[in-house]
Enzyme design. Sequence first.
Site, PDB file in Angstrom:
ATOM      1  N   ASN A 478       3.448   2.318   5.880  1.00  0.00           N
ATOM      2  CA  ASN A 478       2.797   2.995   5.147  1.00  0.00           C
ATOM      3  C   ASN A 478       2.742   4.747   5.858  1.00  0.00           C
ATOM      4  OD1 ASN A 478       1.354   1.169   2.862  1.00  0.00           O
ATOM      5  ND2 ASN A 478       1.357   0.228   4.705  1.00  0.00           N
ATOM      6  N   GLU A 597       2.506  -5.707  -6.449  1.00  0.00           N
ATOM      7  CA  GLU A 597       2.270  -6.145  -5.370  1.00  0.00           C
ATOM      8  C   GLU A 597       0.701  -6.617  -5.289  1.00  0.00           C
ATOM      9  OE1 GLU A 597       0.996  -3.205  -1.552  1.00  0.00           O
ATOM     10  OE2 GLU A 597       0.818  -2.791  -3.564  1.00  0.00           O
TER      11      GLU A 597
HETATM   12  P1  C2E Z   1      -1.864  -0.768   0.734  1.00  0.00           P
HETATM   13  O1  C2E Z   1      -0.025   0.104   1.467  1.00  0.00           O
HETATM   14  O2  C2E Z   1      -1.742  -0.503  -1.009  1.00  0.00           O
HETATM   15  O3  C2E Z   1      -1.138  -2.913   1.423  1.00  0.00           O
HETATM   16  C1  C2E Z   1      -1.284  -3.878   0.735  1.00  0.00           C
HETATM   17  C2  C2E Z   1      -2.875  -3.996   0.561  1.00  0.00           C
HETATM   18  O4  C2E Z   1      -3.029  -5.018  -0.030  1.00  0.00           O
HETATM   19  C3  C2E Z   1      -3.088  -5.165   2.129  1.00  0.00           C
HETATM   20  O5  C2E Z   1      -4.334  -4.675   2.758  1.00  0.00           O
HETATM   21  C4  C2E Z   1      -2.462  -6.603   1.933  1.00  0.00           C
HETATM   22  O6  C2E Z   1      -2.642  -7.552   2.628  1.00  0.00           O
HETATM   23  C5  C2E Z   1      -2.910  -6.517   0.454  1.00  0.00           C
HETATM   24  N1  C2E Z   1      -2.860  -7.522  -0.151  1.00  0.00           N
HETATM   25  C6  C2E Z   1      -1.158  -8.017  -0.820  1.00  0.00           C
HETATM   26  N2  C2E Z   1      -1.243  -8.988  -1.268  1.00  0.00           N
HETATM   27  C7  C2E Z   1      -2.093  -8.805  -2.043  1.00  0.00           C
HETATM   28  C8  C2E Z   1      -2.652 -10.159  -2.399  1.00  0.00           C
HETATM   29  O7  C2E Z   1      -2.355 -11.186  -4.212  1.00  0.00           O
HETATM   30  N3  C2E Z   1      -3.980 -10.180  -2.850  1.00  0.00           N
HETATM   31  C9  C2E Z   1      -5.070  -9.899  -2.142  1.00  0.00           C
HETATM   32  N4  C2E Z   1      -6.924  -9.586  -2.745  1.00  0.00           N
HETATM   33  N5  C2E Z   1      -4.518  -8.136  -1.136  1.00  0.00           N
HETATM   34  C10 C2E Z   1      -3.003  -8.069  -1.335  1.00  0.00           C
HETATM   35  P2  C2E Z   1      -4.295  -4.153   3.690  1.00  0.00           P
HETATM   36  O8  C2E Z   1      -3.164  -4.765   5.005  1.00  0.00           O
HETATM   37  O9  C2E Z   1      -5.698  -4.403   4.336  1.00  0.00           O
HETATM   38  O10 C2E Z   1      -4.320  -3.031   3.903  1.00  0.00           O
HETATM   39  C11 C2E Z   1      -4.874  -2.271   3.197  1.00  0.00           C
HETATM   40  C12 C2E Z   1      -4.542   0.090   3.474  1.00  0.00           C
HETATM   41  O11 C2E Z   1      -5.291  -0.352   4.051  1.00  0.00           O
HETATM   42  C13 C2E Z   1      -3.272  -0.509   2.848  1.00  0.00           C
HETATM   43  O12 C2E Z   1      -3.538  -0.816   1.118  1.00  0.00           O
HETATM   44  C14 C2E Z   1      -3.029   0.591   3.098  1.00  0.00           C
HETATM   45  O13 C2E Z   1      -2.875   1.625   2.217  1.00  0.00           O
HETATM   46  C15 C2E Z   1      -3.405   0.872   4.642  1.00  0.00           C
HETATM   47  N6  C2E Z   1      -2.774   0.727   5.840  1.00  0.00           N
HETATM   48  C16 C2E Z   1      -2.833  -1.119   6.579  1.00  0.00           C
HETATM   49  N7  C2E Z   1      -1.814  -0.464   7.588  1.00  0.00           N
HETATM   50  C17 C2E Z   1      -1.749   0.890   7.598  1.00  0.00           C
HETATM   51  C18 C2E Z   1      -0.678   1.771   8.615  1.00  0.00           C
HETATM   52  O14 C2E Z   1      -0.578   1.717   9.187  1.00  0.00           O
HETATM   53  N8  C2E Z   1      -0.605   3.582   7.871  1.00  0.00           N
HETATM   54  C19 C2E Z   1      -1.454   3.938   6.550  1.00  0.00           C
HETATM   55  N9  C2E Z   1      -1.734   5.067   6.412  1.00  0.00           N
HETATM   56  N10 C2E Z   1      -2.111   2.440   5.626  1.00  0.00           N
HETATM   57  C20 C2E Z   1      -1.985   1.422   6.612  1.00  0.00           C
HETATM   58 CA    CA Z   2       1.887   0.082   1.510  1.00  0.00          CA
HETATM   59 CA    CA Z   3      -0.476  -0.861  -2.440  1.00  0.00          CA
END
Ligand code: C2E
Ligand code: CA
Ligand code: CA
Length: 648
Positions: A478, A597
Amino acid sequence: MGYADVRGDAALVDLDGSVYETNLRGMDFFRQALEGEMSISNTFQDTQKEGAYINYYGAPIKNREGRVKGVLCAVHSSVILREIIDAPLLKGAGYSNILDKEGRYILKTIKTYPGDILEENRVRITESIASGGTGDFILTDRTGTKQMLVIMPLIEGQWYLASMVPLDILKANYIETAIGIMAIIVVACGLFIWLMTLQRISAARNRKMLMDLAYKDSVTGLRNFDGFKLDAGKIMKRSDRSSYILWYGDIKNFKFINDVLGYKEGDRLLKSLGTYFKMAETDDCITCRSAADNFVGIVKCQRDDFLERGIQSALEHLERTGTEGRTFIEIPVGAYRLRPGDEGQSIDVLVNYANMAHTIAKEKAGSGYVFYDDGIRRRIIEDTALEAAAQTALRNGEFQAYMQPKINIQKGNLLNGAEVLARWVTPDKGMIPPDRFIPIFEKSDLIVQLDRYMLEKACRWLADYLNKGRRPINLAVNVSQVGLLKPDFIEYYSGIKEKYRIPHGVLELEFTESMLAGDTDMFADVVMKLKKRGFICSMDDFGSGYSSLNLLKNLPIDVLKLDILFFQKSRDINRERIVTRNFIQMARELHIKTIAEGVEQADGVEFLRDAGCDVVQGYVFSRPLPEEEFNRLVEEAGDKPFACREEA
Ligand code: C2E
Ligand code: CA
Ligand code: CA
């Protein structure tokens, strides 16, 4: 002037130098001078000049023992004295004479008057002179006119001025003078009042200028924060203060409006909001611009949802006034309802509560309001602690890369790649999810450091994986808006990619559409450059924000990530599927790959496959996994078809 000896023989020198000898023995002034006094004679006809009158002046000349040896004499025309006594007194009604101490004339006025009133009253006059030299009395002359006589010493013990005025003239004059004085007083008072008024007006003008400087915001014409505190302080004193709400709001993306549309447009937007708040202003509703794009207000309202209407009508006002960039303006508002006991608190503290709630409101999508509560207070304190701990955590390697598999549903459910997601694993609090710390990091450069750290981890993993001679899969990281705007963004990312010798077409960068906030040209340019350097560029969370289909035709992106969870918020699954299907269809026609997603159900996968979606990333196949677990999965099942997890 001249000298006279004790016998009275005198030699006087005239102004032209001629000497004139005479004897002064018989003259009173000479006798007086011999007795040791300064003296002046009566008035005499000048023997030297026809029609002229003179006075003699005598000053005794004494030896060391104090005995008079002679007299210094001077002669002078009586004209000056005459001018004094003949000067018109009370418009000519009065007259003056000079008398000696016995009341005899020394200089007589040329005016004529019936009888000699002074001569007739000599006894009274000499008595008055003897008893102190001054006096005033009323005398009646021969015509029966009452005269006011005033005696004043000219030379103590020798000459006395006797001025006389008819009493009725004096009275008339007195009234005239009194009226005159009254008139002068009235005019002076008027003048004084006028000057005071002028002074007041100018003081009021100066005061207003100073007040404006101190308490007004020059851009919007609203109060500034100091002015607000002053007026809000008055409201705080009201007994019904608990029906008031303090609020704190700002314009999301204001920086973008300034940067991209220009400061003029930014100012126009602020002014337009200022006009709106001024229109809304009442005794119970005041607003200020506290700084930049931040507005603070206090408003009387019983229901909290009043704020919702307020925000909506502010947005409608911007719409009506044709403010540029209005389509993506969001106004998040934090609020605090005053409570009994708050009167003891400073406005700063109370506004800070609203500000804390605002921090939370800003994290949510769109415009809306959040009320302060103790939970928010704890959150803010925790946030501050997290922010403070972040640097050390980065150095200590507390951030881990979790990988969430992406499955190609069109090619036998094979593993297509994974998205790298950050997790913060602290020694004391355990794992902190990204939703908790990413918004905090996004407020500063911390997010850039984290993204670059994750990029390096992803590259290291890919390099390892590819070195084993495995089938290439792609890894996505990301990218935050702050990172994208860094001047060295492209160079840095390419540098890391080259450092790990990552081939073209396997490293994917995910951008969110909200971070381009309208400036598609700049973004398109960056994407083109990244593609040239072998990156895959994807548009994350498509459909969750300001989704503009227009965006797609202008952006040279490779992948569109549809946020299925977002679509699922709609109640009508059929409509949702129609929209999703069309997005996918359109992306296909534009040769953009689609990733769905947030897919949790197996039937969702079926529908997506049928709709032509390429890849699915969701709990239905796998949650994000720790690196070792993901490695295991790749080892064991990397080349086998993935099955849907029924419990997902
Ligand atoms: P994102 O980039 O949209 O990442 C996808 C999020 O959706 C991830 O949450 C993932 O666990 C979740 N997800 C995937 N499949 C499902 C599903 O079937 N159901 C549900 N309810 N959720 C699902 P996560 O890992 O908590 O990350 C949240 C957000 O945090 C990410 O959304 C991204 O915007 C941010 N993020 C995480 N790591 C990084 C990073 O290294 N850098 C940046 N800039 N942002 C990050
Ligand atoms: Ca993402
Ligand atoms: Ca996403």
